[in-house]
Design a protein around this motif. Structure first.
Motif, PDB file in Angstrom:
ATOM      1  N   TYR A 282      59.494  25.628  94.351  1.00  0.00           N
ATOM      2  CA  TYR A 282      60.670  25.940  95.178  1.00  0.00           C
ATOM      3  C   TYR A 282      61.239  24.750  95.934  1.00  0.00           C
ATOM      4  N   THR A 283      60.787  23.530  95.621  1.00  0.00           N
ATOM      5  CA  THR A 283      61.377  22.352  96.261  1.00  0.00           C
ATOM      6  C   THR A 283      61.684  21.303  95.188  1.00  0.00           C
ATOM      7  N   ALA A 284      62.250  20.199  95.634  1.00  0.00           N
ATOM      8  CA  ALA A 284      62.557  19.102  94.699  1.00  0.00           C
ATOM      9  C   ALA A 284      61.298  18.415  94.195  1.00  0.00           C
ATOM     10  N   LEU A 285      60.147  18.718  94.800  1.00  0.00           N
ATOM     11  CA  LEU A 285      58.865  18.146  94.347  1.00  0.00           C
ATOM     12  C   LEU A 285      58.367  18.953  93.149  1.00  0.00           C
ATOM     13  N   ASP A 286      59.028  18.771  92.002  1.00  0.00           N
ATOM     14  CA  ASP A 286      58.758  19.582  90.820  1.00  0.00           C
ATOM     15  C   ASP A 286      57.617  19.011  90.003  1.00  0.00           C
ATOM     16  N   ARG A 287      57.448  19.539  88.788  1.00  0.00           N
ATOM     17  CA  ARG A 287      56.308  19.184  87.946  1.00  0.00           C
ATOM     18  C   ARG A 287      56.226  17.688  87.665  1.00  0.00           C
ATOM     19  N   ARG A 288      57.381  17.008  87.578  1.00  0.00           N
ATOM     20  CA  ARG A 288      57.372  15.568  87.293  1.00  0.00           C
ATOM     21  C   ARG A 288      56.659  14.796  88.401  1.00  0.00           C
ATOM     22  N   VAL A 289      56.872  15.222  89.634  1.00  0.00           N
ATOM     23  CA  VAL A 289      56.213  14.571  90.766  1.00  0.00           C
ATOM     24  C   VAL A 289      54.711  14.814  90.722  1.00  0.00           C
ATOM     25  N   TRP A 290      54.315  16.064  90.446  1.00  0.00           N
ATOM     26  CA  TRP A 290      52.901  16.421  90.521  1.00  0.00           C
ATOM     27  C   TRP A 290      52.099  15.872  89.350  1.00  0.00           C
ATOM     28  N   ASP A 291      52.758  15.617  88.227  1.00  0.00           N
ATOM     29  CA  ASP A 291      52.071  14.928  87.132  1.00  0.00           C
ATOM     30  C   ASP A 291      51.599  13.549  87.585  1.00  0.00           C
ATOM     31  N   GLN A 292      52.459  12.859  88.343  1.00  0.00           N
ATOM     32  CA  GLN A 292      52.094  11.543  88.841  1.00  0.00           C
ATOM     33  C   GLN A 292      51.024  11.627  89.932  1.00  0.00           C
ATOM     34  N   VAL A 293      51.124  12.653  90.788  1.00  0.00           N
ATOM     35  CA  VAL A 293      50.116  12.849  91.827  1.00  0.00           C
ATOM     36  C   VAL A 293      48.753  13.110  91.194  1.00  0.00           C
ATOM     37  N   GLU A 294      48.731  13.968  90.169  1.00  0.00           N
ATOM     38  CA  GLU A 294      47.475  14.290  89.503  1.00  0.00           C
ATOM     39  C   GLU A 294      46.859  13.053  88.863  1.00  0.00           C
ATOM     40  N   SER A 295      47.702  12.218  88.274  1.00  0.00           N
ATOM     41  CA  SER A 295      47.199  10.971  87.677  1.00  0.00           C
ATOM     42  C   SER A 295      46.619  10.052  88.740  1.00  0.00           C
ATOM     43  N   LEU A 296      47.308   9.945  89.890  1.00  0.00           N
ATOM     44  CA  LEU A 296      46.815   9.111  90.986  1.00  0.00           C
ATOM     45  C   LEU A 296      45.445   9.592  91.463  1.00  0.00           C
ATOM     46  N   VAL A 297      45.303  10.906  91.632  1.00  0.00           N
ATOM     47  CA  VAL A 297      44.029  11.461  92.096  1.00  0.00           C
ATOM     48  C   VAL A 297      42.949  11.266  91.047  1.00  0.00           C
ATOM     49  N   TYR A 298      43.283  11.575  89.793  1.00  0.00           N
ATOM     50  CA  TYR A 298      42.283  11.577  88.725  1.00  0.00           C
ATOM     51  C   TYR A 298      41.804  10.163  88.385  1.00  0.00           C
ATOM     52  N   TYR A 299      42.711   9.196  88.392  1.00  0.00           N
ATOM     53  CA  TYR A 299      42.352   7.860  87.930  1.00  0.00           C
ATOM     54  C   TYR A 299      41.983   6.891  89.056  1.00  0.00           C
ATOM     55  N   PHE A 300      42.322   7.222  90.317  1.00  0.00           N
ATOM     56  CA  PHE A 300      42.003   6.299  91.394  1.00  0.00           C
ATOM     57  C   PHE A 300      41.327   6.965  92.593  1.00  0.00           C
ATOM     58  N   LEU A 301      42.029   7.891  93.258  1.00  0.00           N
ATOM     59  CA  LEU A 301      41.511   8.434  94.515  1.00  0.00           C
ATOM     60  C   LEU A 301      40.186   9.155  94.329  1.00  0.00           C
ATOM     61  N   PHE A 302      40.130  10.028  93.352  1.00  0.00           N
ATOM     62  CA  PHE A 302      38.917  10.827  93.158  1.00  0.00           C
ATOM     63  C   PHE A 302      37.736   9.987  92.691  1.00  0.00           C
ATOM     64  N   PRO A 303      37.896   9.048  91.742  1.00  0.00           N
ATOM     65  CA  PRO A 303      36.766   8.174  91.403  1.00  0.00           C
ATOM     66  C   PRO A 303      36.250   7.375  92.598  1.00  0.00           C
ATOM     67  N   VAL A 304      37.154   6.916  93.471  1.00  0.00           N
ATOM     68  CA  VAL A 304      36.712   6.200  94.667  1.00  0.00           C
ATOM     69  C   VAL A 304      35.879   7.112  95.557  1.00  0.00           C
ATOM     70  N   LEU A 305      36.319   8.360  95.740  1.00  0.00           N
ATOM     71  CA  LEU A 305      35.561   9.314  96.551  1.00  0.00           C
ATOM     72  C   LEU A 305      34.178   9.560  95.954  1.00  0.00           C
ATOM     73  N   LEU A 306      34.109   9.758  94.648  1.00  0.00           N
ATOM     74  CA  LEU A 306      32.825   9.981  93.999  1.00  0.00           C
ATOM     75  C   LEU A 306      31.901   8.786  94.193  1.00  0.00           C
ATOM     76  N   PHE A 307      32.438   7.608  93.943  1.00  0.00           N
ATOM     77  CA  PHE A 307      31.634   6.389  94.078  1.00  0.00           C
ATOM     78  C   PHE A 307      31.103   6.255  95.504  1.00  0.00           C
ATOM     79  N   HIS A 308      31.983   6.428  96.491  1.00  0.00           N
ATOM     80  CA  HIS A 308      31.578   6.267  97.891  1.00  0.00           C
ATOM     81  C   HIS A 308      30.584   7.344  98.316  1.00  0.00           C
TER      82      HIS A 308
END
Length: 301
Positions: free
Chosen positions: A23-49
């Motif tokens: 329901y906002t301008a933050l559509d699927r295209r935005v969240w695809d990039q967010v998911e990639s950021l979490v999956y490939y960087f943020l989440f691995p850093v959290l696991l490692f730490h």
């Protein structure tokens, strides 16, 4: 303890992600990039730490690891057996089963980490990080194997490129070598970890889809029954049989009852299968997790 109330902040983030995406301008295209950021960087850093911040006492966690591996292997065995069970074999499409079997046993690592921290604090994060370190390779092998003959690359290559496997393996090696993160880097890593949990839950909500579930109802009911009914029961039985102490039992129960991995549909689509159908199963699993988690955590210990 009111576990439904305890879990509300995390599931409210999932609901926010769904509302923002729809329901906002933050559509699927935005969240695809967010998911990639979490999956490939943020989440691995959290696991490692999470793994390197405290020495791992494998002797103390050995029973928990046995329980976690038991839950994982039971899920894989039950999912693989579905097309051969009397009454089901004529109602399950083998190709759809190859793509959807993973829904029955994979777990949403974002929600796992959020739940473990709420249930047992820093100790819970360490315990769930160990389970994830063992479970991610097992579950990825189980997910990729049925689809491997249709993939463009071998399943070993798929596993070795998985950022979660790389992060957990590196963290375990660093921990076993007795190395520690410098104090000056700890605040940065902690903030990255906090961001990964919040964004991961928002992305899980943004990825929910409802329009693809009209087909394959028998298969859908079967894999979701394994994920949200049978595995929590198996986790509870293993926790009692292994005489796990309270924090370990809670972590194992949460591990056995969380929704399936949100990346399941990405893997299915990337390997040439019906990604939207798997996305629908992931959506239902996320919703069912709101019931299975409080119920599993409320079981007597």
């Amino acid at each position: 303890m009111n576990y439904a109330q305890l879990l509300f902040p995390d599931f409210s983030l999932i609901a926010c992600g769904w509302l923002l995406c729809r329901y906002t301008a933050l559509d699927r295209r935005v969240w695809d990039q967010v998911e990639s950021l979490v999956y490939y960087f943020l989440f691995p850093v959290l696991l490692f730490h999470s793994i390197v911040r405290s020495p791992i006492d494998f002797s103390a966690a050995s029973q928990l690891l046995v329980g976690g591996v038991g839950v994982c292997l039971a899920g894989v065995a039950l999912a693989y057996a579905l097309p051969y069970l009397p009454g089901l074999r004529g109602h399950i499409d083998r190709r759809d089963h190859a793509a959807s079997a993973q829904v029955a046993f994979r777990f949403n690592s974002f929600i796992c980490l959020a739940m473990a921290e709420r249930l047992a604090g820093t100790q819970g994060l360490l315990l769930i990080a160990v389970l994830i370190g063992v479970g991610v390779p097992l579950m990825n092998i189980g997910a990729v194997w049925p689809m491997a003959r249709h993939a463009q690359s071998g399943f070993v290559r798929q596993l070795l490129r998985n950022p979660l496997i790389i992060a957990t393996a590196t963290g375990l090696v660093v921990n076993l070598l007795g190395l520690r993160v410098p104090e000056w880097a700890t605040p940065t890593l902690s903030r990255i970890g906090a961001a990964s949990l919040a964004l991961g839950l928002l992305a899980a909500g943004a990825g929910m889809q409802f329009a693809t579930l009209a087909r394959g109802k028998v298969l859908a009911v079967s894999v979701l029954t394994i994920r949200h009914l049978l595995l929590p029961i198996i986790g509870w039985l293993l926790a009692r049989a292994l005489h796990l102490e309270t924090s370990q039992a809670l972590v194992l129960l949460a591990f056995s009852a969380v929704p399936t991995a949100s990346s399941a549909y990405v893997l299915a689509a990337r390997m040439g299968y019906n990604g939207p159908y798997v996305a629908g199963l992931v959506t239902l699993s996320t919703l069912l997790g709101m019931l299975s988690l409080p119920l599993a955590l409320s079981l007597p210990r």
